[in-house]
Motif scaffolding. Structure first.
Motif, PDB file in Angstrom:
ATOM      1  N   LYS A  38       1.032  -0.855   0.092  1.00  8.11           N
ATOM      2  CA  LYS A  38       0.001  -0.142  -0.412  1.00  8.11           C
ATOM      3  C   LYS A  38       0.852   1.101   0.025  1.00  8.11           C
ATOM      4  N   ASP A  39       1.771   1.055   1.304  1.00  9.17           N
ATOM      5  CA  ASP A  39       2.656   2.288   0.609  1.00  9.17           C
ATOM      6  C   ASP A  39       4.143   2.673   0.165  1.00  9.17           C
ATOM      7  N   ALA A  40       4.613   3.055  -0.552  1.00 11.72           N
ATOM      8  CA  ALA A  40       5.972   2.593  -1.504  1.00 11.72           C
ATOM      9  C   ALA A  40       6.765   2.840  -0.239  1.00 11.72           C
ATOM     10  N   PRO A  41       8.802   2.303  -0.372  1.00 13.22           N
ATOM     11  CA  PRO A  41       9.203   2.251   0.352  1.00 13.22           C
ATOM     12  C   PRO A  41       9.690   3.521   0.327  1.00 13.22           C
ATOM     13  N   ASP A  42      10.399   3.583   1.309  1.00 12.94           N
ATOM     14  CA  ASP A  42      11.335   5.236   2.019  1.00 12.94           C
ATOM     15  C   ASP A  42      12.788   4.795   1.426  1.00 12.94           C
ATOM     16  N   ALA A  43      14.122   5.539   1.535  1.00 16.26           N
ATOM     17  CA  ALA A  43      15.142   5.341   1.431  1.00 16.26           C
ATOM     18  C   ALA A  43      15.798   4.395   2.403  1.00 16.26           C
ATOM     19  N   THR A  44      14.941   4.654   3.767  1.00 15.17           N
ATOM     20  CA  THR A  44      15.518   4.427   4.772  1.00 15.17           C
ATOM     21  C   THR A  44      14.925   3.133   4.849  1.00 15.17           C
ATOM     22  N   ASP A  45      13.966   2.480   4.372  1.00 15.53           N
ATOM     23  CA  ASP A  45      13.344   1.752   4.937  1.00 15.53           C
ATOM     24  C   ASP A  45      14.208   0.532   5.044  1.00 15.53           C
ATOM     25  N   GLU A  46      14.519  -0.109   6.102  1.00 17.91           N
ATOM     26  CA  GLU A  46      15.241  -1.263   5.831  1.00 17.91           C
ATOM     27  C   GLU A  46      14.750  -2.603   5.750  1.00 17.91           C
ATOM     28  N   ASP A  47      13.701  -2.619   5.340  1.00 18.01           N
ATOM     29  CA  ASP A  47      12.915  -4.239   4.933  1.00 18.01           C
ATOM     30  C   ASP A  47      12.797  -3.850   4.055  1.00 18.01           C
ATOM     31  N   ARG A  48      13.203  -2.825   2.916  1.00 21.59           N
ATOM     32  CA  ARG A  48      12.989  -3.105   1.518  1.00 21.59           C
ATOM     33  C   ARG A  48      14.440  -3.626   0.922  1.00 21.59           C
ATOM     34  N   THR A  49      14.095  -3.730  -0.212  1.00 20.69           N
ATOM     35  CA  THR A  49      15.348  -3.944  -1.344  1.00 20.69           C
ATOM     36  C   THR A  49      15.763  -2.775  -1.795  1.00 20.69           C
ATOM     37  N   TRP A  50      17.197  -2.658  -2.853  1.00 23.86           N
ATOM     38  CA  TRP A  50      17.398  -1.950  -3.088  1.00 23.86           C
ATOM     39  C   TRP A  50      16.622  -1.537  -4.356  1.00 23.86           C
ATOM     40  N   SER A  51      16.417  -1.987  -4.718  1.00 23.96           N
ATOM     41  CA  SER A  51      16.025  -2.474  -6.579  1.00 23.96           C
ATOM     42  C   SER A  51      14.401  -1.705  -6.241  1.00 23.96           C
ATOM     43  N   GLU A  52      13.361  -1.815  -4.708  1.00 21.88           N
ATOM     44  CA  GLU A  52      12.347  -1.463  -4.795  1.00 21.88           C
ATOM     45  C   GLU A  52      12.107  -0.479  -4.206  1.00 21.88           C
ATOM     46  N   VAL A  53      13.371   0.496  -3.924  1.00 20.75           N
ATOM     47  CA  VAL A  53      13.305   1.484  -3.294  1.00 20.75           C
ATOM     48  C   VAL A  53      13.577   2.449  -4.615  1.00 20.75           C
ATOM     49  N   LEU A  54      14.388   2.232  -5.282  1.00 20.29           N
ATOM     50  CA  LEU A  54      14.967   2.742  -6.125  1.00 20.29           C
ATOM     51  C   LEU A  54      13.892   3.121  -7.691  1.00 20.29           C
ATOM     52  N   LEU A  55      13.165   1.744  -7.736  1.00 19.78           N
ATOM     53  CA  LEU A  55      11.791   1.709  -8.446  1.00 19.78           C
ATOM     54  C   LEU A  55      10.870   2.617  -7.866  1.00 19.78           C
ATOM     55  N   ALA A  56      10.434   3.119  -6.382  1.00 19.58           N
ATOM     56  CA  ALA A  56       9.673   3.828  -6.329  1.00 19.58           C
ATOM     57  C   ALA A  56       9.945   5.486  -6.640  1.00 19.58           C
ATOM     58  N   ALA A  57      11.163   5.654  -6.340  1.00 26.80           N
ATOM     59  CA  ALA A  57      12.037   6.937  -6.501  1.00 26.80           C
ATOM     60  C   ALA A  57      12.099   7.556  -7.947  1.00 26.80           C
ATOM     61  N   THR A  58      12.151   6.535  -8.704  1.00 23.89           N
ATOM     62  CA  THR A  58      12.539   6.527  -9.901  1.00 23.89           C
ATOM     63  C   THR A  58      10.800   7.155 -10.531  1.00 23.89           C
ATOM     64  N   LEU A  59       9.746   5.958 -10.324  1.00 19.17           N
ATOM     65  CA  LEU A  59       8.450   6.533 -10.644  1.00 19.17           C
ATOM     66  C   LEU A  59       7.760   7.803 -10.285  1.00 19.17           C
ATOM     67  N   GLN A  60       8.086   7.378  -8.987  1.00 18.59           N
ATOM     68  CA  GLN A  60       7.606   8.629  -8.350  1.00 18.59           C
ATOM     69  C   GLN A  60       8.057   9.890  -9.061  1.00 18.59           C
ATOM     70  N   GLY A  61       9.355  10.305  -9.174  1.00 21.57           N
ATOM     71  CA  GLY A  61      10.478  11.520  -9.633  1.00 21.57           C
ATOM     72  C   GLY A  61       9.396  11.478 -11.132  1.00 21.57           C
ATOM     73  N   ALA A  62       9.311  11.015 -12.251  1.00 21.21           N
ATOM     74  CA  ALA A  62       8.724  10.741 -13.256  1.00 21.21           C
ATOM     75  C   ALA A  62       7.152  11.501 -13.173  1.00 21.21           C
ATOM     76  N   ILE A  63       6.714  10.401 -12.524  1.00 22.97           N
ATOM     77  CA  ILE A  63       5.281  11.114 -12.424  1.00 22.97           C
ATOM     78  C   ILE A  63       4.732  13.026 -11.910  1.00 22.97           C
ATOM     79  N   PHE A  64       6.042  13.253 -11.225  1.00 19.67           N
ATOM     80  CA  PHE A  64       6.139  14.460 -10.829  1.00 19.67           C
ATOM     81  C   PHE A  64       5.937  15.293 -11.631  1.00 19.67           C
ATOM     82  N   ALA A  65       6.997  15.237 -12.473  1.00 19.08           N
ATOM     83  CA  ALA A  65       7.457  15.661 -12.953  1.00 19.08           C
ATOM     84  C   ALA A  65       6.308  15.654 -14.440  1.00 19.08           C
ATOM     85  N   ALA A  66       6.202  14.874 -14.757  1.00 18.18           N
ATOM     86  CA  ALA A  66       4.833  14.725 -15.958  1.00 18.18           C
ATOM     87  C   ALA A  66       3.476  16.059 -15.492  1.00 18.18           C
TER      88      ALA A  66
END
Length: 88
Positions: A38-66
């Motif tokens: 339900k919630d996207a991961p933060d960069a400091t979420d210990e239980d989330r993987t690198w790929s999940e955190v980076l995917l969320a950040a990339t998607l969020q940035g692209a949506i915000f810019a558009a």
């Protein structure tokens, strides 16, 4: 600086706030559609993987810019149709 550009500043700031709200809602929906938690991961979420955190950040940035570009462009086009001058 042109008067139309100065007069547009408060409108641009308000549109920026609105675009942030719209982008946040769009990102939450996109994250749900992707089948993640339900919630996207933060960069400091210990239980989330690198790929999940980076995917969320990339998607969020692209949506915000558009969304920001679409709202800014619509605001400028509306201003031109109302006043006859482009605010930029």
């Amino acid at each position: 600086m042109k008067a139309s550009k100065i007069a547009y500043k408060p409108v641009g700031l308000a549109l920026g706030a609105v675009s942030g709200v719209i982008a946040g809602a769009a990102f939450k929906q996109a994250w749900k559609v992707l089948g993640h938690d339900k919630d996207a991961p933060d960069a400091t979420d210990e239980d989330r993987t690198w790929s999940e955190v980076l995917l969320a950040a990339t998607l969020q940035g692209a949506i915000f810019a558009a969304v920001k570009a679409a709202v800014d462009r619509a605001g400028a086009a509306t201003t031109r149709s109302l006043t006859g001058t482009w605010p930029g």
